[in-house]
Design a protein around this motif. Structure first.
Motif, PDB file in Angstrom:
ATOM      1  N   LYS A  30     -34.550 106.298 -26.237  1.00 23.17           N
ATOM      2  CA  LYS A  30     -35.581 106.006 -27.222  1.00 23.17           C
ATOM      3  C   LYS A  30     -35.965 107.288 -27.953  1.00 23.17           C
ATOM      4  O   LYS A  30     -35.942 108.374 -27.382  1.00 23.17           O
ATOM      5  CB  LYS A  30     -36.809 105.409 -26.539  1.00 23.17           C
ATOM      6  CG  LYS A  30     -36.552 104.070 -25.848  1.00 23.17           C
ATOM      7  CD  LYS A  30     -37.811 103.580 -25.156  1.00 23.17           C
ATOM      8  CE  LYS A  30     -37.571 102.249 -24.447  1.00 23.17           C
ATOM      9  NZ  LYS A  30     -38.780 101.781 -23.729  1.00 23.17           N
ATOM     10  N   THR A  31     -36.365 107.139 -29.188  1.00 27.86           N
ATOM     11  CA  THR A  31     -36.728 108.282 -30.015  1.00 27.86           C
ATOM     12  C   THR A  31     -37.865 109.087 -29.400  1.00 27.86           C
ATOM     13  O   THR A  31     -37.863 110.321 -29.429  1.00 27.86           O
ATOM     14  CB  THR A  31     -37.136 107.815 -31.429  1.00 27.86           C
ATOM     15  OG1 THR A  31     -36.061 107.072 -31.998  1.00 27.86           O
ATOM     16  CG2 THR A  31     -37.463 109.005 -32.322  1.00 27.86           C
ATOM     17  N   GLU A  32     -38.829 108.392 -28.787  1.00 34.18           N
ATOM     18  CA  GLU A  32     -39.981 109.095 -28.206  1.00 34.18           C
ATOM     19  C   GLU A  32     -39.585 109.975 -27.020  1.00 34.18           C
ATOM     20  O   GLU A  32     -40.176 111.028 -26.790  1.00 34.18           O
ATOM     21  CB  GLU A  32     -41.082 108.112 -27.798  1.00 34.18           C
ATOM     22  CG  GLU A  32     -40.631 106.962 -26.922  1.00 34.18           C
ATOM     23  CD  GLU A  32     -40.290 105.712 -27.729  1.00 34.18           C
ATOM     24  OE1 GLU A  32     -40.505 104.597 -27.209  1.00 34.18           O
ATOM     25  OE2 GLU A  32     -39.811 105.871 -28.867  1.00 34.18           O
TER      26      GLU A  32
END
Length: 240
Positions: free
Chosen positions: A97-99
């Motif tokens: 995930k980007t986070e």
């Protein structure tokens, strides 16, 4: 320091990580490497390595496979501290995930996405590595150097079978030199012959015969599915 290497093709991610470890082994020949997978690991051992860093006198590297994807909570809150360590924490992941990527980057970790195939990574990383160096370390009967070069050979993408034949060639050459009435008549190149004469003094004839027989048995057991070929070769190197 933290390195995060991720990508959809796990074999390519591993190849890139192995190339990085090989570079570290060149800089730090005594580097100790610990490996943990989120699918199978000891929490106590992981805590000891990641949090008890001052207990280790030598520089080491920790390979963590799929922890951000499956066991993210274990590393949460520790990324910044691990990144400030003089040791290497190598995180191998699939797609993330980007986070999570942002969290690693915010902690100062280096992030690398692998989009190329494992074959291409291995071809690139194999450049500049001399596979005969491991055979020479065997001839020198230098167990530590042989083990380090064995790890480097794997990290540079050499298949265990290729490593095997280099060792077979070395043992065969030493046997020829020890048993020939006139080693100069073997047709070996001057450098190879001189080196083989020097290396052969590190072994008794019976020891070379046992090593040769062990390599033959290793090959057959591997093809019969009785053992892990890579582990069998590593054990042989460690028991020189």
């Amino acid at each position: 320091m933290i390195y995060l290497i991720y990508g959809a093709e796990s074999s390519a991610v591993k190849a890139a990580a192995d190339a990085l470890l090989a570079t570290q082994l060149k800089k730090y020949p005594k580097l100790t490497i610990f490996r943990f997978s989120a699918d199978d690991y000891s929490r106590e051992r992981l805590e000891e390595i990641c949090l008890g860093q001052t207990l280790w006198a030598e520089k080491f590297a920790v390979v963590l496979v799929k922890f951000l994807g499956a066991e993210e909570k274990i590393l949460t809150g520790r990324l910044a501290a691990l990144n400030q360590s003089p040791n290497l924490y190598l995180l191998l992941e699939a797609e993330l995930k980007t986070e999570i990527l942002a969290e690693v980057a915010a902690a100062g970790g280096r992030v690398r996405e692998i989009k190329q195939s494992a074959e291409r990574v291995n071809r690139q990383s194999a450049a500049g590595f001399n596979p005969f160096a491991l055979a020479d370390a065997l001839g020198e009967r230098n167990r530590q150097r042989a083990w380090i070069l064995f790890q480097m050979a794997l990290a540079h993408g050499l298949a265990p079978e290729e490593i095997f034949w280099k060792l077979v060639w070395k043992i065969k050459t030493l046997l020829l030199v020890q048993t020939a009435k006139d080693s100069a008549a073997l047709g070996l190149k001057p450098f190879v012959l001189q080196q083989a004469r020097r290396h052969s003094r590190n072994f008794k004839l019976e020891e070379l015969k046992k090593l040769s027989a062990r390599l033959v048995a290793l090959w057959h057991d591997h093809h019969r599915g009785l053992l892990d070929f890579e582990l069998g070769l590593e054990r042989l190197v460690l028991e020189l």
